[in-house]
Structures are given as C-alpha cells and as structure tokens.
Write a protein that holds these residues in place. Structure first.
Motif, PDB file in Angstrom:
ATOM      1  N   THR A 217     -22.179  85.564  -5.094  1.00  0.00           N
ATOM      2  CA  THR A 217     -23.420  85.127  -5.964  1.00  0.00           C
ATOM      3  C   THR A 217     -24.534  84.978  -5.129  1.00  0.00           C
ATOM      4  O   THR A 217     -25.765  84.893  -5.809  1.00  0.00           O
ATOM      5  CB  THR A 217     -23.121  83.705  -6.714  1.00  0.00           C
ATOM      6  OG1 THR A 217     -22.976  82.591  -5.698  1.00  0.00           O
ATOM      7  CG2 THR A 217     -22.009  83.622  -7.506  1.00  0.00           C
TER       8      THR A 217
ATOM      9  N   LYS B  42     -23.832  83.261 -11.094  1.00  0.00           N
ATOM     10  CA  LYS B  42     -22.774  82.208 -10.908  1.00  0.00           C
ATOM     11  C   LYS B  42     -22.196  82.086 -11.884  1.00  0.00           C
ATOM     12  O   LYS B  42     -20.844  81.691 -12.140  1.00  0.00           O
ATOM     13  CB  LYS B  42     -24.063  81.088 -10.542  1.00  0.00           C
ATOM     14  CG  LYS B  42     -23.225  79.721 -10.288  1.00  0.00           C
ATOM     15  CD  LYS B  42     -24.278  78.345 -10.251  1.00  0.00           C
ATOM     16  CE  LYS B  42     -23.581  77.270 -10.109  1.00  0.00           C
ATOM     17  NZ  LYS B  42     -24.516  75.961  -9.776  1.00  0.00           N
ATOM     18  N   GLU B  43     -22.683  82.361 -13.321  1.00  0.00           N
ATOM     19  CA  GLU B  43     -21.714  82.204 -14.296  1.00  0.00           C
ATOM     20  C   GLU B  43     -20.865  83.012 -14.597  1.00  0.00           C
ATOM     21  O   GLU B  43     -19.699  82.653 -14.832  1.00  0.00           O
ATOM     22  CB  GLU B  43     -22.770  82.152 -15.735  1.00  0.00           C
ATOM     23  CG  GLU B  43     -23.817  81.235 -15.889  1.00  0.00           C
ATOM     24  CD  GLU B  43     -24.943  81.511 -15.009  1.00  0.00           C
ATOM     25  OE1 GLU B  43     -25.642  80.473 -14.716  1.00  0.00           O
ATOM     26  OE2 GLU B  43     -25.118  82.369 -14.284  1.00  0.00           O
TER      27      GLU B  43
ATOM     28  N   GLU C 244     -18.123  81.680 -11.977  1.00  0.00           N
ATOM     29  CA  GLU C 244     -17.161  80.713 -12.470  1.00  0.00           C
ATOM     30  C   GLU C 244     -16.272  80.805 -13.710  1.00  0.00           C
ATOM     31  O   GLU C 244     -15.192  80.294 -13.783  1.00  0.00           O
ATOM     32  CB  GLU C 244     -18.179  79.667 -13.027  1.00  0.00           C
ATOM     33  CG  GLU C 244     -18.997  78.987 -11.774  1.00  0.00           C
ATOM     34  CD  GLU C 244     -20.109  77.758 -12.121  1.00  0.00           C
ATOM     35  OE1 GLU C 244     -20.810  77.935 -13.375  1.00  0.00           O
ATOM     36  OE2 GLU C 244     -20.461  77.161 -11.066  1.00  0.00           O
ATOM     37  N   GLN C 245     -16.684  81.938 -14.440  1.00  0.00           N
ATOM     38  CA  GLN C 245     -15.865  82.438 -15.335  1.00  0.00           C
ATOM     39  C   GLN C 245     -14.299  83.002 -14.782  1.00  0.00           C
ATOM     40  O   GLN C 245     -13.182  82.817 -15.338  1.00  0.00           O
ATOM     41  CB  GLN C 245     -16.227  83.262 -16.383  1.00  0.00           C
ATOM     42  CG  GLN C 245     -15.654  83.654 -17.535  1.00  0.00           C
ATOM     43  CD  GLN C 245     -15.256  82.785 -18.472  1.00  0.00           C
ATOM     44  OE1 GLN C 245     -16.221  81.951 -18.996  1.00  0.00           O
ATOM     45  NE2 GLN C 245     -13.994  82.327 -18.663  1.00  0.00           N
TER      46      GLN C 245
ATOM     47  N   ILE D  64     -13.285  82.144 -12.060  1.00  0.00           N
ATOM     48  CA  ILE D  64     -12.390  80.998 -11.415  1.00  0.00           C
ATOM     49  C   ILE D  64     -11.744  80.244 -12.645  1.00  0.00           C
ATOM     50  O   ILE D  64     -10.464  79.833 -12.465  1.00  0.00           O
ATOM     51  CB  ILE D  64     -13.351  79.757 -10.754  1.00  0.00           C
ATOM     52  CG1 ILE D  64     -14.200  80.284  -9.394  1.00  0.00           C
ATOM     53  CG2 ILE D  64     -12.703  78.460 -10.501  1.00  0.00           C
ATOM     54  CD1 ILE D  64     -15.275  79.598  -9.089  1.00  0.00           C
TER      55      ILE D  64
ATOM     56  N   GLN E 143     -17.585  77.609  -1.884  1.00  0.00           N
ATOM     57  CA  GLN E 143     -19.377  77.388  -2.163  1.00  0.00           C
ATOM     58  C   GLN E 143     -19.712  77.365  -0.924  1.00  0.00           C
ATOM     59  O   GLN E 143     -19.425  76.470  -0.297  1.00  0.00           O
ATOM     60  CB  GLN E 143     -19.463  76.548  -3.194  1.00  0.00           C
ATOM     61  CG  GLN E 143     -20.835  76.714  -3.601  1.00  0.00           C
ATOM     62  CD  GLN E 143     -21.213  75.748  -4.914  1.00  0.00           C
ATOM     63  OE1 GLN E 143     -20.487  74.858  -5.197  1.00  0.00           O
ATOM     64  NE2 GLN E 143     -22.453  76.058  -5.522  1.00  0.00           N
TER      65      GLN E 143
ATOM     66  N   TYR F 180     -21.516  81.154  -4.051  1.00  0.00           N
ATOM     67  CA  TYR F 180     -20.110  81.248  -4.106  1.00  0.00           C
ATOM     68  C   TYR F 180     -19.589  82.760  -3.418  1.00  0.00           C
ATOM     69  O   TYR F 180     -20.329  83.659  -3.544  1.00  0.00           O
ATOM     70  CB  TYR F 180     -19.611  81.582  -5.648  1.00  0.00           C
ATOM     71  CG  TYR F 180     -19.492  80.251  -6.479  1.00  0.00           C
ATOM     72  CD1 TYR F 180     -18.584  79.146  -6.073  1.00  0.00           C
ATOM     73  CD2 TYR F 180     -20.129  80.005  -7.574  1.00  0.00           C
ATOM     74  CE1 TYR F 180     -18.277  78.140  -6.781  1.00  0.00           C
ATOM     75  CE2 TYR F 180     -20.147  78.698  -8.229  1.00  0.00           C
ATOM     76  CZ  TYR F 180     -19.201  77.798  -7.928  1.00  0.00           C
ATOM     77  OH  TYR F 180     -18.898  76.648  -8.685  1.00  0.00           O
TER      78      TYR F 180
END
Length: 206
Positions: A41, A59-60, A63-64, A66, A76, A81
């Motif tokens: 990211t 970032k979104e 995280e999706q 993950i 992180q 990330y």
C-alpha cells in the motif's frame, strides 16, 4: 506430475538492498527463478513499475485480500502493508518452478511457519551506520521515518537466527553471487535429494 519447485525467501531489514540484489540475480542469463511480485500500500517510487516491482493497491484493497485468505504472508511496516499473494506462489511451485520471494522479516517468519521446507536467506548490512546512510541516500523518507526504520532494523537483525543462511551486502555483485551459490548447494542437501533418489532407485532399495 512435475516435482514441486523450491521456495526461496530473501529477507532482511528495510534499506539493506534486497531489491537491488534480487534484480541483479534476475538480470543474469542463468536465472531460472520465478519472482513473486509482492503487494503493497506504499506509494510508488520513481522508476518503479506496477506489477513488476510491486502490485500497488489501496489499504482497503489489501485488507480485503487478507479477509479473503488470499495472502501467503503480510506485515504492516512503517504505516504501510506489504505481502505476498498466495495463488501465484502455489501455482508456480506446483508446476515445478522455483519461486523467489523478496519480503520483509515479519512476513518471512509467517512463511517459515507455513512452508518450513523453504530456503530462507537473510541479507544484512555491513553495519548499522552503513544501513542508515543507504536509507538517507535513497531520499524517499523524512528523518522521523528514517529513525523509525533504524529502530525497526535493529530488531530485525536479531531475527537473523531464524534463517538458514546470512549474506552481508557489502557489494551487490558479491552478494548476488553468494546467494546463487547457496541455492545451488541447497539443491543437493540430503533432505531435498534423498526422496527423489529413492524414487529413482525404486525396488533396488527394497
């Protein structure tokens, strides 16, 4: 069915030159590794190419991935990330290709738990002053971020004990050659050689 490839993990503190050494290995004519491009990211640096140096995502989006279980490892680091997409690595290893990962220390420890048969190489600087100067010369971080990276690097260097081999990056060409020598030797380690040798001999061992 093809023999499963070997997973090669190159890791070390931020600023040690992992990317530079890995690129030198991949520039050479005898390179036969598949490079697993990491996802991050962080912002793209001058000269970097999306999909070649990293997959640059929000970032979104990260995280999706993950949440979907799509990462072999992730960490992180200094507010960004970094991670390795799982699907690509498994497809290449299953096809018999050796896969080369260039990742952060926390991520490498996650991979070690999931893939203990991998080859883990730690790239280390000659000393901490040299590491600090390399990060400063890169010109991408302010002094506060550099201090964060240096504090993190001290802890990461202590993690060296969890790797199979260590290489000092004093000169890029020398470090690249040492890593290639380690990989060649690792192919003949008994734990890797013996299973296929037994298959080759077949009934002769019974």
């Amino acid at each position: 069915m093809a023999k499963r490839g070997m997973l090669i993990v190159l890791s070390g503190p931020s600023g040690v030159g992992k990317g530079t050494v890995r690129k030198r290995i991949f520039e050479q004519d005898d390179n036969k590794f598949d490079y697993s491009v990491s996802m991050t990211t962080r912002k793209m640096r001058p000269g970097e190419v999306n999909g070649k140096d990293y997959y640059f995502v929000s970032k979104e989006e990260f995280e999706q991935e993950i949440a979907n279980g799509g990462m072999l490892e992730y960490a992180q680091y200094v507010d960004n990330y970094y991670g390795t997409p799982l699907k690509y690595v498994n497809e290449k290893l299953d096809s018999g290709k050796d896969v080369f990962l260039e990742i952060e220390v926390k991520g490498a420890m996650q991979v070690r738990k999931k893939c203990p048969a991998g080859l883990f190489i730690f790239l280390t600087p000659p000393d901490l002053m040299e590491l600090r100067q390399r990060i400063i010369n890169r010109g991408t971080d302010d002094m506060a971020t550099i201090d964060k990276r240096m504090n993190k690097a001290k802890g990461e260097i202590e993690m060296m004990q969890n790797y199979d081999y260590a290489v000092v990056n004093d000169e890029v060409d020398k470090a690249a050659e040492k890593i290639k020598t380690i990989i060649r030797a690792e192919r003949w380690r008994v734990k890797r050689f013996l299973p296929d040798y037994k298959k080759h001999l077949g009934d002769e061992l019974k």
